[in-house]
Design an enzyme around this catalytic site. Structure first.
Site, PDB file in Angstrom:
ATOM      1  N   ASP A  22       7.288  -3.426 -10.413  1.00 33.98           N
ATOM      2  CA  ASP A  22       8.221  -2.810  -9.457  1.00 33.98           C
ATOM      3  C   ASP A  22       9.608  -2.440  -9.996  1.00 33.98           C
ATOM      4  O   ASP A  22      10.615  -2.620  -9.311  1.00 33.98           O
ATOM      5  CB  ASP A  22       8.387  -3.719  -8.235  1.00 33.98           C
ATOM      6  CG  ASP A  22       7.062  -4.103  -7.594  1.00 33.98           C
ATOM      7  OD1 ASP A  22       6.030  -3.484  -7.922  1.00 33.98           O
ATOM      8  OD2 ASP A  22       7.053  -5.025  -6.774  1.00 33.98           O
ATOM      9  N   LYS A  84       1.269  -0.711  -4.269  1.00 39.85           N
ATOM     10  CA  LYS A  84       0.911  -1.913  -3.523  1.00 39.85           C
ATOM     11  C   LYS A  84       1.839  -2.077  -2.327  1.00 39.85           C
ATOM     12  O   LYS A  84       2.925  -1.525  -2.296  1.00 39.85           O
ATOM     13  CB  LYS A  84       0.946  -3.152  -4.423  1.00 39.85           C
ATOM     14  CG  LYS A  84       2.327  -3.510  -4.954  1.00 39.85           C
ATOM     15  CD  LYS A  84       2.251  -4.692  -5.916  1.00 39.85           C
ATOM     16  CE  LYS A  84       3.595  -5.113  -6.439  1.00 39.85           C
ATOM     17  NZ  LYS A  84       4.507  -5.685  -5.459  1.00 39.85           N
ATOM     18  N   CYS A 116       8.361 -10.489  -5.788  1.00 46.22           N
ATOM     19  CA  CYS A 116       7.139  -9.935  -6.374  1.00 46.22           C
ATOM     20  C   CYS A 116       6.755 -10.601  -7.695  1.00 46.22           C
ATOM     21  O   CYS A 116       5.579 -10.860  -7.942  1.00 46.22           O
ATOM     22  CB  CYS A 116       7.283  -8.429  -6.545  1.00 46.22           C
ATOM     23  SG  CYS A 116       7.496  -7.580  -4.950  1.00 46.22           S
TER      24      CYS A 116
END
Length: 192
Positions: A22, A84, A116
């Site tokens: 991310d 996701k 995350c």
């Protein structure tokens, strides 16, 4: 005299993969040490490409949080990111499964440490992966969240490491054909 067996605690390029979590346009501006994190993620990706270590990149809800920031050098391969909605990359496990035939180690970097990255690390550990969290290539908006996440991941069995350690463990020897490329990555100056 025979060379002793290499420690199973070291990261082995033939048994590992890199997971970049991310590093997205709209998430990064609020992250402490974002320039250092992106710089180290780029070096890890370049090292993975030079040493033929497989990698995956994830993006959390890219429709809202944007795409992954540029991580590869011109001409370097760059895989399409997996989208996701779960915080953990567990949602992307199917993409990692084919790599399991050869890999049992995951080198983990990205943001945010306490969301995350940590949830991914804990899920990977639960799925019997050896997890190596790259301390200088993860971060959070808050120093407290970041440090608590590191402590929790370590107590749960993840191994804390650094970008240079990963690169040299993957390379293993100065006689490796890729050593010159890895050495150049290590000599790069940090972002200002």
């Amino acid at each position: 005299m025979a060379v002793p067996k290499r420690s199973s605690q070291l990261i082995d390029r033939s048994h590992s993969l890199l997971l970049i979590v991310d590093l997205q346009e709209k998430l990064l501006p609020t992250i402490e040490s974002r320039a250092r994190i992106v710089w180290n993620a780029r070096r890890l990706l370049s090292g993975a490409n030079a040493l033929r270590v497989p990698y995956q990149i994830t993006e959390q809800y890219p429709e809202r949080l944007g795409a992954t920031v540029p991580l590869s050098e011109p001409g370097e391969p760059f895989a399409e990111a997996l989208s996701k909605r779960m915080f953990s990359c567990r949602e992307c496990a199917a993409a990692l499964e084919p790599l399991r035939a050869n890999a049992n180690q995951v080198v983990l970097c990205g943001i945010e440490s306490h969301v995350c990255v940590m949830q991914t690390a804990l899920d990977l550990l639960a799925d019997a992966w050896q997890v190596y969290v790259v301390a200088d290539a993860i971060g959070s908006r808050s120093d407290l969240d970041h440090s608590v996440a590191i402590e929790r991941m370590m107590r749960s069995g993840a191994v804390l490491t650094t970008t240079e350690s990963v690169l040299f463990e993957w390379c293993e020897s100065s006689t490796a054909p890729e050593f010159k490329a890895i050495s150049a990555l290590v000599r790069q100056g940090p972002p200002q």
